[in-house]
Each structure stands twice: as structure tokens, then as C-alpha cells.
Scaffold this motif. Structure first.
Motif, PDB file in Angstrom:
ATOM      1  N   LEU A 152      -4.521  17.425  -6.360  1.00 49.96           N
ATOM      2  CA  LEU A 152      -5.641  15.941  -6.506  1.00 49.96           C
ATOM      3  C   LEU A 152      -4.199  15.324  -6.922  1.00 49.96           C
ATOM      4  CD1 LEU A 152      -7.902  16.663  -9.243  1.00 49.96           C
ATOM      5  CD2 LEU A 152      -8.594  14.924  -6.943  1.00 49.96           C
ATOM      6  N   GLY A 153      -2.661  15.976  -7.548  1.00 46.51           N
ATOM      7  CA  GLY A 153      -1.358  14.924  -6.844  1.00 46.51           C
ATOM      8  C   GLY A 153      -1.595  14.517  -5.745  1.00 46.51           C
ATOM      9  N   PHE A 154      -1.503  15.469  -5.097  1.00 45.95           N
ATOM     10  CA  PHE A 154      -0.906  14.908  -3.591  1.00 45.95           C
ATOM     11  C   PHE A 154      -2.000  14.032  -2.867  1.00 45.95           C
ATOM     12  CE2 PHE A 154      -1.472  15.486   1.324  1.00 45.95           C
ATOM     13  CZ  PHE A 154       0.041  15.374   0.982  1.00 45.95           C
ATOM     14  N   ILE A 155      -2.927  13.797  -3.622  1.00 42.97           N
ATOM     15  CA  ILE A 155      -4.193  12.595  -2.686  1.00 42.97           C
ATOM     16  C   ILE A 155      -3.523  11.522  -3.165  1.00 42.97           C
ATOM     17  CG2 ILE A 155      -5.839  12.490  -2.457  1.00 42.97           C
ATOM     18  CD1 ILE A 155      -7.179  14.923  -2.100  1.00 42.97           C
ATOM     19  N   SER A 156      -3.559  11.440  -5.301  1.00 49.35           N
ATOM     20  CA  SER A 156      -3.420  10.395  -5.642  1.00 49.35           C
ATOM     21  C   SER A 156      -1.922   9.910  -4.893  1.00 49.35           C
ATOM     22  CB  SER A 156      -3.453  10.302  -6.900  1.00 49.35           C
ATOM     23  OG  SER A 156      -2.146  11.815  -8.008  1.00 49.35           O
ATOM     24  N   THR A 157      -1.039  10.264  -5.396  1.00 46.97           N
ATOM     25  CA  THR A 157       0.157  10.228  -4.587  1.00 46.97           C
ATOM     26  C   THR A 157       0.026   8.806  -3.276  1.00 46.97           C
ATOM     27  OG1 THR A 157       1.787  11.559  -5.808  1.00 46.97           O
ATOM     28  CG2 THR A 157       2.744  10.831  -3.831  1.00 46.97           C
ATOM     29  N   ILE A 158      -0.329   9.917  -2.305  1.00 44.56           N
ATOM     30  CA  ILE A 158      -0.767   8.881  -1.222  1.00 44.56           C
ATOM     31  C   ILE A 158      -1.663   7.795  -0.986  1.00 44.56           C
ATOM     32  CG2 ILE A 158      -2.941   9.883   1.138  1.00 44.56           C
ATOM     33  CD1 ILE A 158       0.681  11.140   1.067  1.00 44.56           C
ATOM     34  N   MET A 159      -2.955   7.946  -2.213  1.00 45.69           N
ATOM     35  CA  MET A 159      -3.173   7.042  -2.192  1.00 45.69           C
ATOM     36  C   MET A 159      -2.715   5.213  -3.489  1.00 45.69           C
ATOM     37  SD  MET A 159      -6.360   7.629  -0.860  1.00 45.69           S
ATOM     38  CE  MET A 159      -7.530   5.899  -1.293  1.00 45.69           C
ATOM     39  N   LEU A 160      -1.964   6.053  -3.312  1.00 49.96           N
ATOM     40  CA  LEU A 160      -0.973   5.083  -4.870  1.00 49.96           C
ATOM     41  C   LEU A 160       0.100   4.300  -3.555  1.00 49.96           C
ATOM     42  CD1 LEU A 160      -0.202   3.988  -6.667  1.00 49.96           C
ATOM     43  CD2 LEU A 160       1.081   5.661  -7.920  1.00 49.96           C
ATOM     44  N   VAL A 217       0.734  -0.124  -2.474  1.00 43.49           N
ATOM     45  CA  VAL A 217       1.362  -0.296  -2.685  1.00 43.49           C
ATOM     46  C   VAL A 217       2.001  -0.826  -1.210  1.00 43.49           C
ATOM     47  CG1 VAL A 217       4.367  -0.483  -2.259  1.00 43.49           C
ATOM     48  CG2 VAL A 217       2.303   0.667  -4.408  1.00 43.49           C
ATOM     49  N   GLU A 218       2.036   0.139   0.054  1.00 44.53           N
ATOM     50  CA  GLU A 218       2.192  -0.370   1.014  1.00 44.53           C
ATOM     51  C   GLU A 218       1.244  -1.407   1.924  1.00 44.53           C
ATOM     52  OE1 GLU A 218       1.799   0.974   6.195  1.00 44.53           O
ATOM     53  OE2 GLU A 218       1.579   2.484   4.187  1.00 44.53           O
ATOM     54  N   ARG A 219       0.503  -1.910   1.636  1.00 41.56           N
ATOM     55  CA  ARG A 219      -0.434  -2.865   2.104  1.00 41.56           C
ATOM     56  C   ARG A 219      -0.726  -3.985   0.789  1.00 41.56           C
ATOM     57  NH1 ARG A 219      -6.051   1.196   3.142  1.00 41.56           N
ATOM     58  NH2 ARG A 219      -5.069   1.712   5.287  1.00 41.56           N
ATOM     59  N   ARG A 220      -0.265  -4.077  -0.417  1.00 41.10           N
ATOM     60  CA  ARG A 220      -0.481  -5.221  -1.233  1.00 41.10           C
ATOM     61  C   ARG A 220       0.413  -5.639  -1.743  1.00 41.10           C
ATOM     62  NH1 ARG A 220      -4.986  -5.176  -4.591  1.00 41.10           N
ATOM     63  NH2 ARG A 220      -5.089  -7.215  -4.213  1.00 41.10           N
ATOM     64  N   GLY A 221       2.018  -4.726  -1.895  1.00 39.29           N
ATOM     65  CA  GLY A 221       3.415  -4.903  -2.217  1.00 39.29           C
ATOM     66  C   GLY A 221       3.226  -4.246  -3.489  1.00 39.29           C
ATOM     67  N   ASP A 222       4.379  -5.295  -4.567  1.00 37.36           N
ATOM     68  CA  ASP A 222       4.280  -4.249  -5.948  1.00 37.36           C
ATOM     69  C   ASP A 222       2.872  -4.516  -6.304  1.00 37.36           C
ATOM     70  OD1 ASP A 222       6.557  -3.179  -5.620  1.00 37.36           O
ATOM     71  OD2 ASP A 222       8.117  -5.087  -6.175  1.00 37.36           O
ATOM     72  N   ILE A 223       2.384  -3.595  -7.754  1.00 38.43           N
ATOM     73  CA  ILE A 223       2.084  -3.585  -8.781  1.00 38.43           C
ATOM     74  C   ILE A 223       1.879  -5.006  -9.393  1.00 38.43           C
ATOM     75  CG2 ILE A 223       0.331  -2.420  -9.984  1.00 38.43           C
ATOM     76  CD1 ILE A 223       0.296  -0.251  -8.273  1.00 38.43           C
TER      77      ILE A 223
END
Length: 86
Positions: free
Chosen positions: A68-76, A80-86
Motif C-alpha cells: 500500500l505504501g508503494f502504491i500510494s507513493t506511485i499515485m502521489l 504531482v507530475e500531471r498537476r504540478g505542486d500541491i
């Protein structure tokens, strides 16, 4: 106090520092790195607790949390790659 309990205390103290990096990190990349390291420390903590209590289901919990930690890191990272900084 045996060696396992001392390691658990050290990991808990280091986890507090990583949580501070997640909350205070100046950039989103610092926060993502802090989250990944905090996630790995939670996995190590679950394994150590499993060794201390001689319970194998803690290893299963650590494995699930790792995935779950790996998947959440990939999703985050994708967010960030698509939308820029949060």
C-alpha cells in the motif's frame, strides 16, 4: 530491556523526525520522500513487534502495508507530475 525493544524505541524516535519532514518539508518532493521513509519505518516496526511477540500475522500486516505504501507513493508521484505542486 533487550535488544529488540531498544531497536523499536530507536525506530520510533526516528519515525517522529520523518513525520516532521512530512509536515514541515519545504517542497512536495521532501514530503514525498518523508512519507516513503516513514512508511518503511512502519514496516520495520511491524516486523520487530512480530518478532518480539512471536506472531507471524504481523509479517503479513507489514507486507500489506509495504504494498500500500508503494502504491500510494506511485499515485502521489503521478498526481504531482500531471498537476504540478500541491
Amino acid at each position: 530491556m533487550n535488544f529488540d525493544e531498544m531497536v523499536l524505541i530507536v525506530v520510533a524516535i526516528l519515525s517522529v523526525f520523518e513525520l516532521g519532514r512530512v509536515l514541515i518539508g519545504p517542497t512536495i518532493y521532501d514530503r514525498m520522500l518523508g512519507f516513503a521513509v516513514f512508511s518503511s519505518k512502519v514496516i520495520v516496526t511491524a516486523v520487530i513487534i512480530g518478532v518480539i511477540n512471536e506472531r507471524t500475522f504481523f509479517l503479513d500486516i507489514a507486507l500489506i502495508y509495504g504494498v500500500l505504501g508503494f502504491i500510494s507513493t506511485i499515485m502521489l508521484s503521478r498526481f504531482v507530475e500531471r498537476r504540478g505542486d500541491i
